[in-house]
Design an enzyme around this catalytic site. Sequence first.
Site, PDB file in Angstrom:
ATOM      1  N   ALA A  17       0.799  -1.223   0.000  1.00 29.30           N
ATOM      2  CA  ALA A  17       0.000   0.000   0.000  1.00 29.30           C
ATOM      3  C   ALA A  17       0.832   1.274   0.000  1.00 29.30           C
ATOM      4  CB  ALA A  17      -0.953  -0.013   1.197  1.00 29.30           C
ATOM      5  N   ALA A  18       1.667   1.476   1.010  1.00 23.78           N
ATOM      6  CA  ALA A  18       2.405   2.733   1.114  1.00 23.78           C
ATOM      7  C   ALA A  18       3.414   2.879  -0.013  1.00 23.78           C
ATOM      8  CB  ALA A  18       3.095   2.829   2.472  1.00 23.78           C
ATOM      9  N   SER A  47       0.447  -4.348  -4.097  1.00 22.72           N
ATOM     10  CA  SER A  47      -0.788  -3.552  -4.005  1.00 22.72           C
ATOM     11  C   SER A  47      -2.017  -4.399  -3.716  1.00 22.72           C
ATOM     12  CB  SER A  47      -0.997  -2.756  -5.310  1.00 22.72           C
ATOM     13  OG  SER A  47       0.085  -1.892  -5.533  1.00 22.72           O
ATOM     14  N   CYS A  51      -5.970  -6.701   4.671  1.00 17.69           N
ATOM     15  CA  CYS A  51      -7.161  -6.751   5.517  1.00 17.69           C
ATOM     16  C   CYS A  51      -8.184  -7.764   5.002  1.00 17.69           C
ATOM     17  CB  CYS A  51      -7.819  -5.373   5.592  1.00 17.69           C
ATOM     18  SG  CYS A  51      -6.754  -4.073   6.237  1.00 17.69           S
ATOM     19  N   ASP A 293       3.012   0.505   7.676  1.00 16.33           N
ATOM     20  CA  ASP A 293       3.076  -0.184   8.967  1.00 16.33           C
ATOM     21  C   ASP A 293       4.442  -0.127   9.636  1.00 16.33           C
ATOM     22  OD1 ASP A 293       0.497  -0.817   8.359  1.00 16.33           O
ATOM     23  OD2 ASP A 293       0.809  -2.978   8.154  1.00 16.33           O
ATOM     24  N   TYR A 436     -31.891  11.369  10.104  1.00 19.54           N
ATOM     25  CA  TYR A 436     -32.834  10.525  10.845  1.00 19.54           C
ATOM     26  C   TYR A 436     -33.977  10.076   9.939  1.00 19.54           C
ATOM     27  CZ  TYR A 436     -37.054   9.315  13.354  1.00 19.54           C
ATOM     28  OH  TYR A 436     -38.195   8.681  13.748  1.00 19.54           O
ATOM     29  N   ARG A 452     -24.979  12.998  25.079  1.00 16.88           N
ATOM     30  CA  ARG A 452     -25.810  13.689  26.069  1.00 16.88           C
ATOM     31  C   ARG A 452     -25.500  13.196  27.479  1.00 16.88           C
ATOM     32  NH1 ARG A 452     -32.045  13.517  24.521  1.00 16.88           N
ATOM     33  NH2 ARG A 452     -32.136  14.893  26.329  1.00 16.88           N
TER      34      ARG A 452
END
Length: 462
Positions: A17-18, A47, A51, A293, A436, A452
Amino acid sequence: MNMSRTRERLVVIGGDAAGMSAASQARRLKGPDELEIVAFERGHFTSYSACGIPYWVGGDVTDRDELIARTPREHRARDIDLRLRTEVTELDPSGQRVRVRDLESGEEAWTSYDKLVIATGARPIRPDMPGVDAAGVHGVQTLDDGQALLDTLEGTRGRRAVVVGAGYIGVEMAEALIKRGYEVTVVNRGSEPMSTLDPDMGCLVHDAMGGLGITMVNDAEVTKILTGDDGRVRAVVTQDREFPADVVVLGIGVRPETALAKAAGLPLGPHGGLLTDRSMRVRGHEDIWAGGDCVEVLDLVSGQVRHIPLGTHANKHGQVIGTNVGGGYATFPGVVGTAVSKVCDLEIARTGLREKDAHRAGLRFEAVTIESTSRAGYYPNASPMTVKMLAELRTGRLLGVQIVGREGAGKRVDIAAVALTADMTVEQMTALDLGYAPPFSPVWDPILVAARKAAAKVRGSL
């Protein structure tokens, strides 16, 4: 710059990836006449989604190649000289060169660079114990690792599997092995699975794993792995028990793969990862960048550096590095530690700090836990959800959120991730204008209910 060449040479160590994101982004900004790009990868693949390996092993993904985002041929078509089965064995920063070994022929040679990207990733932790290198014992970090595990599963007559460790990989691999028809035992040295959660949330994952038929053994340290006369694994041993095993998967976690960097004297952090500035340039080295990583990153909540091996970060690091190498400007500000996973239909998510993280950072806080549902309670298939929220004492600053629930629970963590990044207080969160409708949420979203309650608790502590 090496004046013997008319163009700069970028060398990339690591083809996932990186590394390949950096190479691809640099190529977008500079053509082959300006920048030569050479990438070394010791494995067979580039590539790909690490995961996705548990879902490939479990059969949810049927074809290994579905996990590959860009093939070596595609990279080479963009004038990136990608060399597979080639391992970098030594770094020489002062001489601006790397020593490379062809793993097929054994030949070695030095390659010079003007700019270097270190994207060596992480390696699975293999504890120093008898039998850990026996046939049938697997770490799962690369596609090669995944293929080796599948080969073992298909060639093993017995159907008993032991997973050592109960982090993300351990839990996901346990589910994958259940789907493969194995009898699965998970041995975990922690008090509950998923140490990325607080134990009171981890126990919810424990219950779900039991419902899948997974035997969960907590507070147990593996001391050795027994082998048979054929040299293959036959059992996993803890302090006081023995668990028969035909295959063992190590899900203990990973460490940054930084042996080369350490030998070359590059700066490492407290977790063994490379230290960089915000441009992902290795500290003290103008011509060396690092990402993925193998690096440590700034935690925006605690202000400390952490090692968080995630593909999302690695791809972002690569984009930043490639932009800077290609003559542009980009920075990586840091992370809040967001992650999501699942066990069967149970979704598990967290962002920010756990209680022990907050204590370690010297923060005083209030913690609240609420029970809610994924939809309006009267709407069909509304499922329960547990949300835990941490807020800083007095200021009310959001510190972290953990969520465990069924469908619709996990991705709610993104609301909290944005709030953490924006440095919001729980009081401010209560006013968030979230979408909602009964099929999607109660009129008070679970995140807002937790906010809340946390805001009330912070006010009550003043």
